[in-house]
Design a protein around this motif. Structure first.
Motif, short mmCIF file in Angstrom:
data_model
loop_
_atom_site.label_atom_id
_atom_site.label_comp_id
_atom_site.label_asym_id
_atom_site.label_seq_id
_atom_site.Cartn_x
_atom_site.Cartn_y
_atom_site.Cartn_z
N UNK A 51 32.65 113.05 86.91
CA UNK A 51 31.22 113.37 86.76
C UNK A 51 30.09 112.56 87.34
N UNK A 52 30.49 111.46 88.53
CA UNK A 52 29.91 111.05 88.90
C UNK A 52 29.24 111.14 90.86
N UNK A 53 28.19 110.55 90.53
CA UNK A 53 27.29 110.39 92.38
C UNK A 53 28.11 110.50 93.24
N UNK A 54 29.25 110.93 94.03
CA UNK A 54 29.87 109.92 94.75
C UNK A 54 29.79 110.88 96.60
N UNK A 55 29.77 109.65 96.75
CA UNK A 55 29.31 110.49 98.23
C UNK A 55 31.01 109.96 98.60
N UNK A 56 30.97 110.96 100.05
CA UNK A 56 32.09 110.42 100.78
C UNK A 56 31.57 109.04 102.05
#
Length: 210
Positions: free
Chosen positions: A41-46
């Motif tokens: 549910x987190x905003x994690x980019x690559x």
């Protein structure tokens, strides 16, 4: 001993969570602490492919978000569970971004996860569970971690949250995985200082284009 489990589902207590809990119950019976971290549910980019983690050698990704905290949890744990739902026969996108970054940092900073015990868990509605299971295992294998088995692939089936509790075979798979994971962790712990570890070789990178 402690296990940290990463829940890659957007749903905090969906079927991926319940799969983790089934494994965790067996670990806890053996006195092993289990912490579940909600990743999905987190905003994690690559990964940026900047190699900052290689240059800095500080056990951190240059992107400042929750991933660096999770890397330290992995470092401190004796065992790690990677759990994901199936999105288009693959790992959930946020989980994939986390794994790409975290496992690259841990591999280029003195093989931080080497010889820790790692297991994968997949929750799926119908199909795509085995490809997702295979993809999660790639991170474990690349890191020279030790992988416990179960009596089938670690995939449990259900759609609505909690439906996996009706998958009797899936529940057994999770139970057996938890028991085998606890046993393997104890073998590793009891072997320290008694059985010599193999030499940690520096990684060789070979480019086929010359």
């Amino acid at each position: 001993m402690k296990v940290v489990a990463f829940n890659g589902s957007p749903n905090k207590e969906g079927n991926t969570f319940h799969g983790i809990k089934m494994v965790a119950e067996e670990l806890q019976k053996e006195g092993i602490e289990v912490e579940i971290v909600h990743v999905g549910n987190k905003a994690i980019r690559g990964c940026l492919a900047c190699n900052g983690c290689v240059r800095n050698q500080n056990e951190k990704c240059v992107i400042k978000d929750e991933v660096n905290e999770w890397i330290q949890k992995m470092k401190q744990a004796d065992g790690i569970i990677l759990a994901s739902p199936v999105h288009y026969a693959s790992i959930g996108g946020t989980m994939k971004s986390f794994l790409d970054r975290a496992f690259y940092v841990t591999s280029v900073n003195k093989s931080m996860l080497r010889h820790k015990v790692g297991a994968s868990v997949v929750a799926v509605r119908r199909a795509g569970g085995v490809p997702t299971f295979d993809q999660l295992n790639n991170y474990i294998n690349y890191s020279e971690m030790l992988m416990p088995s179960s009596n089938y692939w670690n995939v449990i089936n259900g759609t609505a949250p909690g439906e996996v509790k009706q998958d009797e075979e899936g529940k057994q798979i999770m139970r057996v995985l938890g028991k085998n994971m606890a046993w393997l962790m104890k073998l590793v712990e009891n072997g320290k200082g008694k059985v010599e570890e193999p030499e940690n070789e520096d990684k060789i990178f070979y480019n086929f284009i010359r």
